[in-house]
Structures are given as structure tokens and as C-alpha cells.
Scaffold this motif. Structure first.
Motif, mmCIF file in Angstrom:
data_model
loop_
_atom_site.group_PDB
_atom_site.id
_atom_site.type_symbol
_atom_site.label_atom_id
_atom_site.label_comp_id
_atom_site.label_asym_id
_atom_site.label_seq_id
_atom_site.Cartn_x
_atom_site.Cartn_y
_atom_site.Cartn_z
ATOM 1 N N LYS A 78 0.826 -1.206 0.000
ATOM 2 C CA LYS A 78 0.000 0.000 0.000
ATOM 3 C C LYS A 78 0.863 1.261 0.000
ATOM 4 O O LYS A 78 0.430 2.304 -0.485
ATOM 5 N N GLY A 82 -0.890 2.568 -3.197
ATOM 6 C CA GLY A 82 -2.094 3.243 -2.733
ATOM 7 C C GLY A 82 -2.559 2.731 -1.392
ATOM 8 O O GLY A 82 -2.558 1.524 -1.148
ATOM 9 N N ASN A 88 -7.302 2.296 -5.923
ATOM 10 C CA ASN A 88 -6.241 3.293 -5.902
ATOM 11 C C ASN A 88 -5.844 3.619 -7.340
ATOM 12 O O ASN A 88 -5.777 2.733 -8.196
#
Length: 289
Positions: A78, A82, A88
Motif C-alpha cells: 500500500k 495506494g 487506488n
């Protein structure tokens, strides 16, 4: 053409964590290899990992929806792609994460069929669509990914010529062979065939073919076989080829082998880091999203 790509990145990376033989690795590279998922190990001067290059090829091919299957401790993904669980925006790609949870009675993930099953359970829309599945630690070419998007068969895989894979012979000898009929329909995937059996597995063009886990699936067709995939007794995992072969047993001639003859960069052990870095240096001078 479908636009869904599922990337399997939740494995334990146990072979990558073994002691390095190569003396060409930096202390930082060894540290990353021991502590990161293989697809996130920095490989170029900007620290970009192999997964960046795979996503770059996917974007150039026309994929739009990316589902990355990560482990329960895969928070580093992440940081790269994102911080939201779903959708994302990464260079125009919609990146979502599926979590491969480890059952209470196990210490490591339950295999590739389990990873994909957990992904399509968390994103059930995939069970009514077509999608591609591949590994996070292989770099599949734009041409191979495009072939999976364009193929009109319900299910397919890239059927790589074993001769074109630029790995040491002893490593290639460990690859499972794909057995195809004269129409390139998959009949079987054979683990560790005996040397005297090898010639039986040549395809219509006289080539030995292997799968590097790049598949296109009809989600609805594959789903029950993922759900009911048995455990491989030798490796104690639910493996995607097992689910695939169980589907073929009940629905023969539903998986087409797309013939390809090219190398597929692979990150399995620390020694591969040096080789893949050189490959990227020679073949990806720049990345222009």
C-alpha cells in the motif's frame, strides 16, 4: 477484451530468504530480499521493484483493473500502490488489494489456488467476468499479456517454449511440462517428468512447453474448482494447476495453450536479483507511463 488482472503476491517467499550465494548483492539488497515480498525488492537506480515493471507492461497492454493478492502483513504494497483497500489510482490503473489470510492451523499461505479463491471471494464480480492471473515475481512481456487479453478461447495460458527460457539447465529441468494436443488444447501439466518421458510431451511443433503461471480464465467456469481444490499432499498447498486440471477433467478442451518463445525474468532466489537487474538495465532504459 477483458481488462482485469489478478497478481498473486501473497506467498511466503521462502526460497528468496535462504542465504545468498552471490557476492554481488549489496547489504541493502540482501536486507530487502529477507524482509520484502519478492515483487517489491528494489531493482533499479530509482529503487523501483519488479512489480512496477509488470504494472507498466499491464498498463501498456490495456489492463485497467488490477487486483493484487497480498498477505495479512503486506502493508508495504500500500505504500507503493495506494493506501486504500480498493480502487487506488496508480498511473491510470485502478489498483485494489485482496488479502490472503492464513488459516489458524497453518504458519504459511495455503497456495496459489487458495490465493485466487480468496481474491474472487472478496471481489465476486470477477466470477462473472474474464480475468488474467499471473505472478508478482515474473516479468511477462507486453506481447504475452496482450495475447491473453486478445485470445478468444474461454480459458488460456501462455505456453512457453522451454528452449527459449534463459535459465540454467538444472533449473529448467525442474519446471513442470504442459502436455497439449495437436490443436494446442491443454491435456495435462506434468510435474517432474522422468527423462525418458520427455519426448512424449513435445507439442505439434516439436517444442517442449511449460507454464509460467500466466492464465486467462472464465471466472464462472473456474470458480467451483477453486472452491473445491484439494490439497497437494506433497507440498501441502492448494495449487492453481490442480484446480485447472480438475476443471479440464470435467470440461475437456477448454484451455488453450498460446505458443510463445521468449524468456521470462524470474525472482525466486537472491541470486536472481543480479540477473534481473541486468535484464531491466538492458531492456527498459526508461519507463514512460
Amino acid at each position: 477484451m477483458h481488462t482485469n488482472l489478478v497478481i498473486l503476491a501473497g506467498g511466503a517467499s521462502s526460497r528468496m530468504k535462504k542465504e545468498a550465494i552471490s557476492q554481488e548483492l549489496s547489504e541493502e539488497e540482501i536486507n530487502q530480499a529477507n524482509n520484502r515480498s519478492k515483487g517489491l525488492i528494489g531493482l533499479d537506480t530509482e529503487g523501483r521493484p519488479l512489480l512496477d515493471y509488470l504494472l507498466y507492461n499491464a498498463q501498456k497492454t490495456g489492463y485497467e483493473n488490477i487486483y493484487i493478492v497480498i498477505g495479512e502483513n503486506g502493508t508495504l504494497f500500500k505504500e507503493f500502490y495506494g493506501n486504500k483497500d480498493q480502487e487506488n489510482n496508480f498511473h491510470g490503473l485502478s489498483v485494489s488489494f485482496a488479502i490472503q489470510k492464513i488459516p489458524e492451523n497453518r504458519v504459511k499461505p495455503f497456495g496459489t489456488a487458495d490465493a485466487l479463491f480468496q481474491a474472487v471471494t472478496q471481489y465476486p464480480e470477477l466470477n462473472n467476468q474474464y480475468y488474467t492471473v499471473c505472478n508478482s515475481d515474473n516479468l511477462y512481456s507486453i506481447e504475452a499479456l496482450m495475447a491473453l487479453r486478445k485470445v478468444t478461447y474461454e480459458n488460456a495460458f501462455i505456453s512457453y517454449s522451454r528452449d527459449a527460457l534463459a535459465f540454467p539447465p538444472e533449473r529448467i529441468a525442474r519446471f513442470a511440462l504442459a502436455k497439449l494436443n495437436d490443436s494446442n488444447q491443454l491435456l495435462n501439466i506434468i510435474e517432474k517428468p522422468r527423462p525418458e518421458e520427455i519426448d512424449e510431451f513435445k507439442d505439434a511443433s516439436g517444442k517442449l512447453r511449460v507454464s509460467m503461471n500466466a492464465f486467462k480464465f472464465n471466472g464462472a467456469m473456474l470458480y467451483p474448482y477453486l472452491k473445491n481444490c484439494p490439497v497437494n499432499e506433497e507440498r501441502d498447498e492448494k495449487e492453481l494447476p490442480t484446480a485447472l486440471l480438475n476443471m479440464l477433467e470435467e470440461q475437456p478442451n477448454t484451455v488453450y495453450g498460446i505458443p510463445f518463445s521468449e524468456h521470462v525474468p524470474d525472482l525466486t532466489a537472491k541470486e536472481d536479483i543480479v540477473v534481473v537487474k541486468e535484464y531491466l538495465k538492458n531492456n527498459y532504459r526508461t519507463i514512460t507511463w
